[in-house]
Design a protein around this motif. Sequence first.
Motif, PDB file in Angstrom:
ATOM      1  N   LEU A 140       0.835  -1.198   0.000  1.00 46.82           N
ATOM      2  CA  LEU A 140       0.000   0.000   0.000  1.00 46.82           C
ATOM      3  C   LEU A 140       0.872   1.252   0.000  1.00 46.82           C
ATOM      4  CD1 LEU A 140      -2.760   1.375   0.135  1.00 46.82           C
ATOM      5  CD2 LEU A 140      -2.669   1.107   2.636  1.00 46.82           C
ATOM      6  N   GLU A 141       1.923   1.235   0.811  1.00 42.76           N
ATOM      7  CA  GLU A 141       2.804   2.402   0.907  1.00 42.76           C
ATOM      8  C   GLU A 141       3.405   2.771  -0.444  1.00 42.76           C
ATOM      9  OE1 GLU A 141       3.133  -0.396   2.688  1.00 42.76           O
ATOM     10  OE2 GLU A 141       2.966   0.122   4.802  1.00 42.76           O
ATOM     11  N   LYS A 142       3.915   1.777  -1.144  1.00 42.88           N
ATOM     12  CA  LYS A 142       4.554   2.048  -2.429  1.00 42.88           C
ATOM     13  C   LYS A 142       3.547   2.464  -3.496  1.00 42.88           C
ATOM     14  CE  LYS A 142       8.633  -0.726  -1.601  1.00 42.88           C
ATOM     15  NZ  LYS A 142       9.433  -1.889  -1.969  1.00 42.88           N
ATOM     16  N   GLU A 143       2.369   1.868  -3.446  1.00 40.84           N
ATOM     17  CA  GLU A 143       1.342   2.236  -4.429  1.00 40.84           C
ATOM     18  C   GLU A 143       0.850   3.665  -4.197  1.00 40.84           C
ATOM     19  OE1 GLU A 143       1.333   0.479  -6.916  1.00 40.84           O
ATOM     20  OE2 GLU A 143       2.148  -1.367  -6.087  1.00 40.84           O
ATOM     21  N   LEU A 144       0.707   4.062  -2.930  1.00 42.16           N
ATOM     22  CA  LEU A 144       0.326   5.448  -2.643  1.00 42.16           C
ATOM     23  C   LEU A 144       1.414   6.417  -3.100  1.00 42.16           C
ATOM     24  CD1 LEU A 144      -1.321   5.029   0.869  1.00 42.16           C
ATOM     25  CD2 LEU A 144      -2.481   5.613  -1.278  1.00 42.16           C
ATOM     26  N   ALA A 145       2.674   6.034  -2.920  1.00 42.78           N
ATOM     27  CA  ALA A 145       3.778   6.867  -3.407  1.00 42.78           C
ATOM     28  C   ALA A 145       3.705   7.020  -4.924  1.00 42.78           C
ATOM     29  CB  ALA A 145       5.121   6.275  -2.987  1.00 42.78           C
ATOM     30  N   ASP A 146       3.358   5.932  -5.617  1.00 38.18           N
ATOM     31  CA  ASP A 146       3.215   6.001  -7.076  1.00 38.18           C
ATOM     32  C   ASP A 146       2.083   6.937  -7.484  1.00 38.18           C
ATOM     33  OD1 ASP A 146       5.322   4.234  -7.466  1.00 38.18           O
ATOM     34  OD2 ASP A 146       4.014   2.484  -7.749  1.00 38.18           O
ATOM     35  N   VAL A 147       0.976   6.912  -6.743  1.00 40.19           N
ATOM     36  CA  VAL A 147      -0.149   7.808  -7.045  1.00 40.19           C
ATOM     37  C   VAL A 147       0.297   9.264  -6.904  1.00 40.19           C
ATOM     38  CG1 VAL A 147      -2.413   8.609  -6.220  1.00 40.19           C
ATOM     39  CG2 VAL A 147      -1.986   6.158  -6.511  1.00 40.19           C
ATOM     40  N   ILE A 148       0.973   9.566  -5.799  1.00 43.83           N
ATOM     41  CA  ILE A 148       1.464  10.938  -5.598  1.00 43.83           C
ATOM     42  C   ILE A 148       2.433  11.320  -6.714  1.00 43.83           C
ATOM     43  CG2 ILE A 148       2.889  12.390  -4.091  1.00 43.83           C
ATOM     44  CD1 ILE A 148       1.594  10.791  -1.716  1.00 43.83           C
ATOM     45  N   HIS A 149       3.306  10.412  -7.094  1.00 43.94           N
ATOM     46  CA  HIS A 149       4.265  10.656  -8.174  1.00 43.94           C
ATOM     47  C   HIS A 149       3.549  11.114  -9.447  1.00 43.94           C
ATOM     48  CE1 HIS A 149       7.917   9.616 -10.635  1.00 43.94           C
ATOM     49  NE2 HIS A 149       6.989   9.473 -11.556  1.00 43.94           N
ATOM     50  N   TYR A 150       2.542  10.357  -9.862  1.00 44.53           N
ATOM     51  CA  TYR A 150       1.884  10.691 -11.122  1.00 44.53           C
ATOM     52  C   TYR A 150       0.975  11.913 -11.023  1.00 44.53           C
ATOM     53  CZ  TYR A 150       4.138   6.787 -13.278  1.00 44.53           C
ATOM     54  OH  TYR A 150       5.115   5.962 -13.783  1.00 44.53           O
ATOM     55  N   VAL A 151       0.364  12.145  -9.867  1.00 43.54           N
ATOM     56  CA  VAL A 151      -0.420  13.380  -9.688  1.00 43.54           C
ATOM     57  C   VAL A 151       0.506  14.584  -9.829  1.00 43.54           C
ATOM     58  CG1 VAL A 151      -1.655  14.787  -7.981  1.00 43.54           C
ATOM     59  CG2 VAL A 151      -2.284  12.386  -8.301  1.00 43.54           C
ATOM     60  N   LEU A 152       1.645  14.540  -9.152  1.00 43.52           N
ATOM     61  CA  LEU A 152       2.580  15.661  -9.226  1.00 43.52           C
ATOM     62  C   LEU A 152       3.226  15.782 -10.598  1.00 43.52           C
ATOM     63  CD1 LEU A 152       4.227  15.543  -5.688  1.00 43.52           C
ATOM     64  CD2 LEU A 152       2.407  17.056  -6.522  1.00 43.52           C
ATOM     65  N   ALA A 153       3.424  14.676 -11.272  1.00 49.47           N
ATOM     66  CA  ALA A 153       3.971  14.725 -12.633  1.00 49.47           C
ATOM     67  C   ALA A 153       3.004  15.428 -13.575  1.00 49.47           C
ATOM     68  CB  ALA A 153       4.283  13.315 -13.130  1.00 49.47           C
ATOM     69  N   ILE A 154       1.721  15.071 -13.485  1.00 45.86           N
ATOM     70  CA  ILE A 154       0.710  15.731 -14.333  1.00 45.86           C
ATOM     71  C   ILE A 154       0.688  17.229 -14.046  1.00 45.86           C
ATOM     72  CG2 ILE A 154      -1.776  15.947 -14.782  1.00 45.86           C
ATOM     73  CD1 ILE A 154      -1.901  12.853 -14.201  1.00 45.86           C
ATOM     74  N   ALA A 155       0.693  17.590 -12.776  1.00 48.70           N
ATOM     75  CA  ALA A 155       0.698  19.009 -12.405  1.00 48.70           C
ATOM     76  C   ALA A 155       1.948  19.701 -12.949  1.00 48.70           C
ATOM     77  CB  ALA A 155       0.613  19.158 -10.891  1.00 48.70           C
ATOM     78  N   SER A 156       3.089  19.047 -12.816  1.00 52.58           N
ATOM     79  CA  SER A 156       4.356  19.656 -13.233  1.00 52.58           C
ATOM     80  C   SER A 156       4.398  19.975 -14.718  1.00 52.58           C
ATOM     81  CB  SER A 156       5.518  18.727 -12.880  1.00 52.58           C
ATOM     82  OG  SER A 156       5.591  18.551 -11.492  1.00 52.58           O
ATOM     83  N   VAL A 157       4.030  19.003 -15.548  1.00 51.11           N
ATOM     84  CA  VAL A 157       4.110  19.243 -16.993  1.00 51.11           C
ATOM     85  C   VAL A 157       3.040  20.218 -17.467  1.00 51.11           C
ATOM     86  CG1 VAL A 157       5.256  17.038 -17.444  1.00 51.11           C
ATOM     87  CG2 VAL A 157       2.763  17.207 -17.684  1.00 51.11           C
ATOM     88  N   ASN A 158       2.065  20.514 -16.596  1.00 46.34           N
ATOM     89  CA  ASN A 158       1.031  21.500 -16.920  1.00 46.34           C
ATOM     90  C   ASN A 158       1.232  22.811 -16.167  1.00 46.34           C
ATOM     91  OD1 ASN A 158      -1.088  20.231 -18.796  1.00 46.34           O
ATOM     92  ND2 ASN A 158      -0.608  18.614 -17.325  1.00 46.34           N
ATOM     93  N   ASN A 159       2.420  22.975 -15.580  1.00 45.17           N
ATOM     94  CA  ASN A 159       2.794  24.205 -14.869  1.00 45.17           C
ATOM     95  C   ASN A 159       1.797  24.603 -13.786  1.00 45.17           C
ATOM     96  OD1 ASN A 159       5.201  24.668 -16.436  1.00 45.17           O
ATOM     97  ND2 ASN A 159       3.843  25.198 -18.112  1.00 45.17           N
ATOM     98  N   ILE A 160       1.361  23.612 -13.013  1.00 51.03           N
ATOM     99  CA  ILE A 160       0.447  23.849 -11.891  1.00 51.03           C
ATOM    100  C   ILE A 160       1.259  23.774 -10.607  1.00 51.03           C
ATOM    101  CG2 ILE A 160      -1.536  22.942 -10.618  1.00 51.03           C
ATOM    102  CD1 ILE A 160      -2.486  21.763 -13.358  1.00 51.03           C
ATOM    103  N   ASP A 161       1.223  24.823  -9.814  1.00 52.78           N
ATOM    104  CA  ASP A 161       1.924  24.878  -8.538  1.00 52.78           C
ATOM    105  C   ASP A 161       1.037  24.213  -7.485  1.00 52.78           C
ATOM    106  OD1 ASP A 161       3.067  25.495  -6.090  1.00 52.78           O
ATOM    107  OD2 ASP A 161       3.187  27.650  -6.469  1.00 52.78           O
TER     108      ASP A 161
END
Length: 105
Positions: free
Chosen positions: A55-76
């Motif tokens: 669960l810990e690693k899967e939640l980390a992966d979710v955060i990774h991809y949420v922040l990746a989407i935000a990053s490439v779309n210039n969302i702070d």
Amino acid sequence: MRNITIQDMQDYLYQKYKGVVTSEGLFMKLVEEIGEVAEAFNQLNGRKSGSSTSLEKELADVIHYVLAIASVNNIDMTSIILEKDKEAAIKYGHKKNLEEFISKK
């Protein structure tokens, strides 16, 4: 290791993904990871057997991809998280919001 900030993670992910993958591609990975979180809960609650999903690693992966989407779309995300939390605190009558909580630590 020092604590990382949301901004640290976003800066890293922007460099990693900008111009390499699309937001849609990152979103598909996010959906996949959310499915893996569901699988971890099913295993933890005895509804499913099989190889153990962390669960810990899967939640980390979710955060990774949420922040990746935000990053490439210039969302702070730091700013938007604080803004949304203030709105929620007002809407639901919470005594303090995240920004106040952090300032009093």
